[in-house]
Write an enzyme that holds these catalytic residues in place. Structure first.
Site, mmCIF file in Angstrom:
data_model
loop_
_atom_site.group_PDB
_atom_site.id
_atom_site.type_symbol
_atom_site.label_atom_id
_atom_site.label_comp_id
_atom_site.label_asym_id
_atom_site.label_seq_id
_atom_site.Cartn_x
_atom_site.Cartn_y
_atom_site.Cartn_z
ATOM 1 N N TYR A 181 0.872 -1.205 -0.035
ATOM 2 C CA TYR A 181 0.035 0.121 0.116
ATOM 3 C C TYR A 181 0.710 1.314 -0.048
ATOM 4 O O TYR A 181 2.178 1.164 0.269
ATOM 5 C CB TYR A 181 -1.033 0.008 0.944
ATOM 6 C CG TYR A 181 -0.899 -0.237 2.601
ATOM 7 C CD1 TYR A 181 0.589 0.220 3.051
ATOM 8 C CD2 TYR A 181 -1.807 -0.593 3.301
ATOM 9 C CE1 TYR A 181 0.798 -0.168 4.396
ATOM 10 C CE2 TYR A 181 -1.479 -0.504 4.925
ATOM 11 C CZ TYR A 181 -0.366 -0.364 5.326
ATOM 12 O OH TYR A 181 -0.174 -0.596 6.638
ATOM 13 N N GLU A 182 0.338 2.394 0.025
ATOM 14 C CA GLU A 182 0.799 3.648 -0.678
ATOM 15 C C GLU A 182 1.809 3.659 -1.666
ATOM 16 O O GLU A 182 2.873 4.354 -1.440
ATOM 17 C CB GLU A 182 1.454 4.235 0.761
ATOM 18 C CG GLU A 182 0.849 4.391 2.051
ATOM 19 C CD GLU A 182 -0.710 5.141 1.878
ATOM 20 O OE1 GLU A 182 -0.619 5.813 0.931
ATOM 21 O OE2 GLU A 182 -1.340 4.782 2.746
#
Lengths: 775, 601
Positions: free
Chosen positions: B439-440
């Site tokens: 994620y990110e």
């Protein structure tokens, strides 16, 4: 008969410019214009023209001293002085009666074998001399220069039915070899080639932009770089040449072209332009044009004209998607793009290119002449037929058919083929009668492009290639972006130096056909190396350059540099290490390193010292060479021509200058071969330098400049490093200093400057803006 | 049950001796952060994590979040722990005092973050996203919105989210379909579906502030047409704190491999009232403020997991007895020696330790520059710090999270078969760590960001912020015979990084795939060399301390410094040599990757 003196009548922009350029060839000119009403000084018009020439930027003269070659006079008192002229050029007002009356007079004063020509751009030759005696007609032709005559390479030449072939030949040769023009033979039709097609293009593009609701920025962004035209586009170009000029040219073409010519569809001057001219918004010379710079305090804001309201507003960067598409997919992607920019590109190009195709053979014998004229007269990268080849002539034709537009005969004749092709290494073009013919070159013209088409390089890498150009001479060609110099260049220099004797060759020429010989070191790469602290790589880059350039100098065969355009920094240094130069007249050499916070590090400082130490003209003693070199380098002087480069010491007094760049390589080759017999490399250079005392003297001089605000604090730091090198470091006058020692000093200074934040700021600024930073 | 105790000693070493936050404290606004205050904060945070969060880690994982008709219940104990956390002022630790925050430097907050992540990664996500929203609102929202929302976010009464992902759009945000239509009163109405929204719905706070990327009706296509909107779960009238329900609903939560106590929601916006943040069509810029801070925070998650895995592995290796030392029995009175005597076990433990401590030191360097970028009075210094952070953000995110997952795996390996058993807690680290690499912005995207954007930016000027200090340090210490065995490996690694960086710069100009094919390896090479630099500096300081030098900054005893030097040497001699093979792999270029016929996959 040689042309040793030229008369120019009419000292307007064109006449004066032609006169100046004739003096650039070293030939005296008699320049005449009318006597102003009630004037005390009856030569005032012509004299003022010469004064204006001296102030013109970019300069009309290759050397200011050339102005002395112009003798100004007036047409009432001085016609007799034309009696000594071999060629008399008429560049007076575009009025038939005026011209004809003048010709009558000229015929009586000129010597019997003088040649006459008119610089008219609009009046057909047949009308000009129809009333004149045959003897005059035999010696008359049209020579149409483009503005400014020194810089625009196109010269359109039109011979009448009565013009003697040897008259034509003589002027053609003179303009080609001595004036350096690209001479294109045209037929006697209105606007010849350049203006016929070029004015149609501009006018169509202006009208179409207004019709389609494009902004001037958008139109120029499409009609500039993506199609290979100058980035000014058409509105920017109009500002440059003067918006008020357009209606005159349009009117004359309108009056002279046959009724069915498509030109008439677009020839009406738009209201906006009429209004602009009436209010003095005639372009850069007037109050502004389609663009203008508005001063806002210290800032200068670029503004553009709103084509609908006629008001100025802040210029905007065009955000058309077709521009990105063109970058990726080329011309075809541009004209096929569905946004308004793409539609506009197709509209303008399809009309301009079919117009051009419909005009051959009416305006020229072949397509080669048309392409040449548009390249040299309008600075297009590719002429109309080359553009058609890029789009695909068959595709283009089918598009016209789909839109139910007429297909020019020549385009139909191309069928599924292209207008140009390469057969057995030779460039061929589609002739008017069908079939392909070889694109021929004039005797004495040698183009690297032709050699590259017909042979493989002896060696090459991403930065440079080595070619066999015949008769035992090799040519080293740089070919990076802007011909920036990098490790690959040095590698290829080393390879060339090994290969030339290995292949039994006798000499090496450094030359390329890019607009600029070389802009110097690849600063972006160097900057990157600085950013990652790769100091040893950078030091190695300096060492490699010094060694490679020095090896050129000490090679056992002659090395001749043949530059054109810019040769800056490292690109100038490589030339300073050649045994001789044959430079194109338009060569701009300079050691401009201080502009990016550096000093010449590839032997340039050393080479300049050597030049001035060995200069026969300079005063004796250790200081003059140091002072001369210091002055040139610390102020980053760039020569304004090849002749000017002699003054600055970049060219030796006996180095050669070629006026026509198409002849440069052949001239350089001849020079190299002339040196090859009994060739001996130059003696190793050593010089007595005063050391620290000289450095102090130089630093004091810089300090003086700083006090009067002509040099910044950091200019002083850089100059200090330069002074250290040129004065010989810690040496003293009793011990001669050798090249190696000077190279070590250069390298030390160069590396020290690379560690300076203000140098890095200068480099970054140059890379991002293209302009030097004075910090 | 795993053991974990926040490594306060090492944190104090890093803050006071290595990055020397006394310089940060001199910056305007950080005056309060005295050494005493900082040490007290670390102790208190450690206590909270140990006592309140660590015990909820396994139970929260076991229980997970529960969805019921639009509401989400966090696992047992989370609500209470969160309330204590907020009441203790921890949610506003690094927030501006003007909005009720504690105003501590980011470099201190990063240590607390690490403790949170190590003790309970799921819990940390709620806190981390709120801080991301705080950053975005602080930097891009109007004064009115700031006044209305920031005090509650700082106080922990409101939490935040980042709503980017949609079913058809993950990495490629240009594909976003959620729309925002202007409304008469200057607000917007947002409609669309967002998925994988961490902390999108939960029972920890009174209100949830969603930051939503959406497209206005006449926006240009692609990412240039995106704008950022603030969408509260409960719509607020200007004068009230908690108002009526907005048109935002959670329609379900995901059942995930890890961070199971963190709610991952599908959010439906159905004409929800929204406020524009950061200018029309400037959504990406505002989002990147959040994203960059979030990427650094995710890097710290990797670090937290690595430290937790290390501590768990050491504890087990001391007590688990199997086999005998190769040099003969060390505990002849026992049936077997503890496995910590075995070289391969020690290799694993030291790898874990070297990565954790190295990442802590490197993370602190970046965080310190963040404080400088935020507060330094000289704009040139701020700009340089900003460039450094931009360069290091992808490295911290991807390198640290890769190390976190590797560490979790090694932790399991030290436990042997018991590592594979849930009750021992080690496998949870591996499951929790796995998402941090995704994620990110996946770690592949981080590598492309580094190679494709950060390297060429401003003709490589951002690189100067890293390469020049390291080069200077090497030059300054090269001549010191006491440091030779530290400096030389660093110099070699650094030269490999220089060489590879130059190669990429040259090749990428000719063919972007050349650089992209080795981007992941390049990022790791960069991370290893950066880590080597902080390791050498830590070891150098420790050697000086061992030699009796004390500049008044010393925080520890001799055993600590000796361990530091020895771990540093292990890193330089055993881990840094990876750079050699990475360099070769990168310079193999695109051909081995791209030549393979697509049909043959």
């Amino acid at each position: 008969m040689a042309i040793e003196k030229v008369g120019v009548i009419g000292a307007g922009v064109m006449g004066a410019g032609i006169a100046a350029h004739v003096t650039n060839a070293g030939i005296p000119v008699v320049l005449l214009d009318i006597v102003p009403e009630g004037a005390d000084n009856r030569n005032a018009v012509a004299e003022r023209a010469v004064e204006r020439l001296l102030k013109t930027e970019p300069s009309a003269f290759m050397h200011p001293g050339n102005a002395k070659l112009i003798s100004a006079g007036n047409v009432e008192d001085d016609l007799a002085r034309l009696g000594g002229c071999d060629w008399i050029v008429e560049a007076v007002i575009e009025r038939l009666d005026v011209k004809q009356a003048l010709y009558q007079k000229l015929a009586s004063v000129a010597k019997p074998d003088a040649i006459f020509s008119s610089n008219t751009s609009t009046i057909p030759l047949a009308q000009l001399v129809g009333q004149l005696p045959e003897a005059f007609r035999r010696r008359f032709l049209i020579t149409h220069f483009f503005n400014p005559p020194r810089y625009m390479r196109l010269l359109e030449i039109v011979a009448g039915v009565d013009t003697e072939p040897q008259v034509l030949e003589q002027i053609r040769n003179f303009c080609d070899i001595q004036l350096g023009k690209g001479v294109v033979a045209c037929k006697d039709t209105p606007g010849f080639i350049g203006n016929r097609i070029g004015v149609y293009w501009i006018q169509y593009a202006v009208v179409a932009a207004m019709r389609a609701g494009l902004t001037v920025e958008e139109a120029d962004a499409v009609m500039g770089k993506p199609i290979g035209a100058p980035k000014t586009g058409v509105f920017g170009l109009s500002d440059l040449v003067g918006i008020d000029l357009l209606p005159h040219v349009l009117a004359s073409l309108e009056a002279n072209l046959p009724a069915e010519d498509p030109f008439h569809d677009v020839s009406a001057v738009p209201d906006l332009i009429e209004a602009m001219i009436a209010e003095g918004f005639t372009g850069r010379k007037g109050k502004g044009g389609f663009y203008r710079l508005r001063r806002d305090g210290a800032e200068r804001v670029k503004e553009a004209k709103d084509l609908t309201s006629g008001d100025y507003r802040e210029a905007r960067k065009p955000g058309l998607e077709c521009l990105a598409a063109a970058k990726e997919g080329g011309l075809r992607a541009l004209v096929e793009h569905s946004d308004r920019g793409g539609q506009y590109a197709w509209d303008v190009l399809s009309h301009t290119l079919s117009y051009a195709a419909s005009l051959v053979p009416a305006i020229a014998d072949d397509i080669v002449a048309v392409d040449e004229a548009m390249r040299l007269g309008f600075n297009w990268e590719r002429g109309p037929f080359e553009l058609l080849d890029e789009l695909g002539p068959a595709w283009f034709r089918r598009q016209l058919e789909t839109e139910e537009r007429p297909v020019p005969a020549l385009l139909a004749a191309a069928g599924e083929e292209t207008f140009y092709r390469v057969e057995a290494g030779k460039l061929e073009y589609l002739a008017v009668g069908g079939g392909y013919r070889c694109v021929s070159r004039a005797p004495g013209v040698l183009l690297l492009g032709d050699i590259k088409r017909s042979s493989d390089p002896l060696a090459g890498n991403g930065s440079a290639s080595l070619w066999d150009i015949g008769d035992g001479v090799a040519c080293l060609e740089f070919h990076t972006k802007m011909n920036a110099i990098d490790q690959g260049t040095f590698e290829m220099i080393r390879t060339a130096l090994a290969l030339v004797p290995q292949k039994g060759l006798k000499a090496l020429v450094l030359h390329n056909e890019a607009p600029n010989f070389s802009v110097g070191a690849n600063l972006a790469l160097a900057m990157y190396a600085v950013n990652i602290a790769a100091w040893s790589d950078l030091e190695d880059l300096v060492r490699s350059g010094q060694a490679a350039y020095q090896a050129l100098k000490t090679a056992p065969f002659p090395v001749v540099g043949a530059p054109t355009g810019l040769a800056l920094g490292g690109g100038c240094e490589v030339l300073l290490h050649c045994d001789a130069l044959q430079a194109h007249a338009e060569s701009y050499l300079g050691l401009v390193e201080v502009g990016v916070g550096l000093i010449p590090g590839w032997g340039g400082c050393t080479a300049m010292l050597e030049r001035w130490a060995q200069s026969p003209a300079g005063p004796r003693g250790p200081m003059p060479p140091i002072m001369k070199s210091f002055e040139t380098i610390s102020t980053a002087q760039v020569s304004k021509s090849a002749v000017d480069a002699k003054r600055l010491g970049f060219l030796r007094p006996d180095d050669g200058v070629s006026m026509n760049r198409d002849r440069l390589l052949a001239d350089a080759k001849r020079r190299a071969l002339g040196m090859a017999e009994h060739y001996r490399p130059p003696e190793p250079f050593e010089v007595s330098l005063p050391g620290p005392s000289a450095k102090v003297a130089l630093e004091m001089a810089v300090h003086g400049y700083q006090l009067i605000g002509k040099a910044s604090d950091y200019d002083g730091v850089i100059a200090g490093h330069l002074a250290e090198v040129l004065s010989g470091g810690a040496c003293d006058i009793t011990e001669p200093v050798e090249t190696d020692t000077l190279h070590d000093l250069e390298r030390k200074a160069f590396m020290a400057l690379l560690h300076e934040p203000r140098t890095l700021a200068r480099i970054e600024h140059m890379l991002s803006s293209g302009k030097p930073l004075r910090n | 049950m795993p053991v974990y105790s926040p490594p306060v000693e090492d944190m104090r070493f890093v803050l006071h001796e290595l990055v020397q936050i006394e310089h940060v404290v001199e910056l305007p606004g950080y005056e309060e952060a005295s050494r005493e205050v900082v040490d007290a904060v670390l102790e208190e945070a450690a206590k909270f994590c140990r006592e309140r969060l660590l015990p909820l880690n396994a139970s929260g994982d076991e229980e997970g979040c529960r969805y019921d008709d639009g509401t989400v219940r966090t696992p047992t104990g989370f609500k209470e722990a969160y309330r204590s956390f907020a009441d203790g002022g921890w949610t506003g630790l690094a927030c501006d005092a003007a909005y009720g925050g504690q105003g501590l430097p980011g470099v201190v907050a990063v240590m607390v973050d690490e403790m949170l992540c190590a003790s309970n990664l799921s819990f940390s996500t709620y806190v981390g996203l709120s801080h991301g929203a705080y950053n975005a609102i602080t930097q891009h929202a109007s004064e009115e919105l700031k006044q209305r929302y920031l005090p509650d976010i700082v106080a922990g009464r409101f939490s935040g989210t980042m709503c980017l992902t949609e079913p058809q759009c993950g990495t490629d945000l240009g594909l976003i379909r959620t729309t925002a239509v202007p409304h008469d009163d200057g607000t917007f109405r947002v409609t669309g579906t967002k998925i994988f929204i961490s902390a999108g719905e939960h029972d920890l706070t009174e209100n949830i502030i969603h930051l939503v990327l959406a497209r206005t009706p006449d926006a240009p296509p692609g990412i240039k047409g995106l704008s950022l909107f603030l969408v509260p779960k409960l719509a607020l009238e200007p004068d009230e704190r908690v108002g009526e329900s907005n048109q935002v609903a959670c329609s379900g939560i995901e059942h995930k491999m890890g961070i199971r106590a963190s709610s991952t929601c599908t959010m439906n916006f159905d004409g929800a009232t929204a406020h524009l943040i950061g200018g029309l069509h400037h959504g990406m810029r505002a989002m990147f403020t959040m994203m960059n801070a979030a990427r650094l925070a995710v890097g710290i998650q990797g670090l937290g997991i690595a430290e937790a895995a290390y501590q768990g592995a050491v504890a087990y290796a001391r007590e688990r007895r199997q086999g005998r030392s190769l040099r003969g029995a060390r505990h002849p009175d026992q049936p077997a020696d503890p496995i910590i005597v075995h070289p391969d076990v020690r290799r694993m433990l030291l790898t874990l330790r070297a990565y954790s401590e190295g990442a802590r030191a490197l993370g602190a360097w970046v965080a310190k520059e963040g404080d400088i970028a935020a507060r330094h009075p000289d704009p040139d210094v701020r700009a340089e710090a900003e460039e450094f952070i931009g360069l290091m953000t992808p490295v911290v995110k991807a390198f640290f999270t890769d190390l976190g997952f590797e560490a979790a795996n090694l932790g399991i390996q030290v436990y042997g078969g018991h590592g594979y058993i849930r009750a021992n807690g080690m496998e949870q680290y591996a499951r929790d760590a796995r998402i941090t690499q995704i994620y990110e912005g996946t770690n592949g995207i981080q590598a492309l960001d580094l190679v494709g954007r950060k390297l060429p930016a401003d003709m490589g000027r951002h690189l100067r912020r890293f390469f020049h200090p390291v080069q200077r340090y090497i030059e300054q210490h090269r001549a010191d015979p006491a440091l030779t065995d530290l400096i030389e490996p660093l110099a070699k690694g650094f030269a490999r990084l220089q060489d590879t960086t130059g190669w990429i710069a040259r090749e990428a100009g000719r063919d972007p795939e050349q650089a992209a094919a080795g981007a992941t390896e390049y990022l790791r090479l960069f991370g290893l060399v950066a880590m080597a630099y902080v390791w050498v500096r830590a070891a150098e300081i420790s050697l000086r301390r061992l030699g009796g030098e004390d500049d008044g900054l010393a925080t520890q005893g001799a055993a600590f410094y000796q361990a530091k030097v020895d771990t540093g040497r292990f890193f330089l001699e055993r881990l840094l040599p990876q750079t050699s093979s990475l360099r070769l792999a990168i310079k193999a270029g695109a051909t081995p990757v791209m030549k393979f016929d697509e049909e043959s996959f």
